[in-house]
Enzyme design. Structure first.
Site, PDB file in Angstrom:
ATOM      1  CG  ASP A 103      -1.836  -0.956   1.094  1.00  7.01           C
ATOM      2  OD1 ASP A 103      -2.693  -1.298  -0.411  1.00  7.01           O
ATOM      3  OD2 ASP A 103      -2.060  -1.241   2.218  1.00  7.01           O
ATOM      4  CE1 TYR A 163       3.459  -6.185   3.928  1.00  6.86           C
ATOM      5  CE2 TYR A 163       2.441  -8.274   3.620  1.00  6.86           C
ATOM      6  CZ  TYR A 163       3.124  -7.149   3.215  1.00  6.86           C
ATOM      7  OH  TYR A 163       2.970  -6.803   1.497  1.00  6.86           O
TER       8      TYR A 163
END
Length: 266
Positions: A51, A111
């Site tokens: 993102d 992540y």
């Protein structure tokens, strides 16, 4: 010739990974650099979409270049780093199996999300400062409910347009850590001032990690019970979960690829 590319990027300069009209993206910057290098349009495929503002370390991508574009992979890396903006660094370029696919061959992705508890000018750019105390034990109790194969649509941004919202999470845990300026130079802090959340799955939905972290923080600050995460996954929707935390503190930290006979597929 197909090439595998290992790179890292500071996401603050980009509106995410994927090419968009009238917006700077990591994929767009790479494709421009490869086009400059080869004199032809080059499509770059990455291990996953990040993102706006999200960072990446050891991100994997692949590209197809004409056989006569550049004499060797080391030269490709050197030239790309000279062309690309300072926010993107190419670590390695190597010849890949013609069938290698950076996205579809990845069997897991990982992540990290960083938070800190007190004002720290050296963490501000890549960590999220919390204005409230949190209980890491409660957050880890809640995070355990993420493990396994579930429909994670409650953490998916509306309009994600995924074929399925089912993901398999193999690791989800908060841990304390010590930034370099603390461990090496003695920046004043107390135990628990810095925490990192690590999550690993076969795939991730759009905005999923940031929504997961926001929800776990709700548990950590005592607003929700750890069992709430299981309830969200079972029957919740996006509006029931916590708010998405800022992208600046999120790092794509690696993709894992399968092996055959002990050798990498690519």
């Amino acid at each position: 010739m197909r090439y595998k590319i290992k790179l890292s990027y500071d996401g603050s300069a980009f509106c995410g990974w994927q090419v968009q009209n009238n917006a700077e993206t990591v994929q767009g910057a790479l494709e421009k650099a490869f086009a400059t290098l080869s004199g032809t349009l080059v499509n770059i495929t990455g291990a996953g979409r990040t993102d706006t503002g999200v960072n990446a370390i050891n991100y994997i991508a692949h590209a197809e270049l004409p056989d006569n574009a550049v004499p060797d992979p080391a030269r490709i890396r050197y030239k790309l780093n000279a062309i690309l903006p300072k926010e993107v660094a190419i670590h390695e370029v190597s010849e890949a199996n013609p069938e290698f696919h950076a996205r579809f061959d990845a069997i897991s992705r990982e992540y990290h999300y960083f938070v800190h508890m007190h004002k720290d000018p050296f963490c501000e750019k890549f960590s999220y400062r919390l204005r409230f105390p949190v209980d890491m034990e409660r957050m880890n109790e809640a995070a355990a409910h993420l493990l396994g194969t579930h429909d994670f649509s409650c953490f998916e941004k509306t309009g994600g347009n995924n074929a399925t919202s089912i993901c398999k999470v193999s690791h989800a845990r908060w841990e304390p850590y010590s930034p370099t300026h603390v461990s090496m130079m003695g920046y004043p802090c107390t135990d628990g001032d810095y925490m990192v959340f690590t999550i690993k799955a076969d795939r991730f939905l759009r905005n999923m990690v940031r929504a997961v972290v926001g929800s776990l923080l709700e548990v950590g600050r005592g607003k929700k019970e750890p069992q709430w995460i299981e309830e969200l996954i079972s029957r919740g929707c996006r509006s029931d979960a916590g708010v998405s935390v800022p992208g600046k503190a999120l790092f794509f930290s690696g993709a894992e690829y399968g092996c055959e006979d002990g050798e990498n597929k690519f």
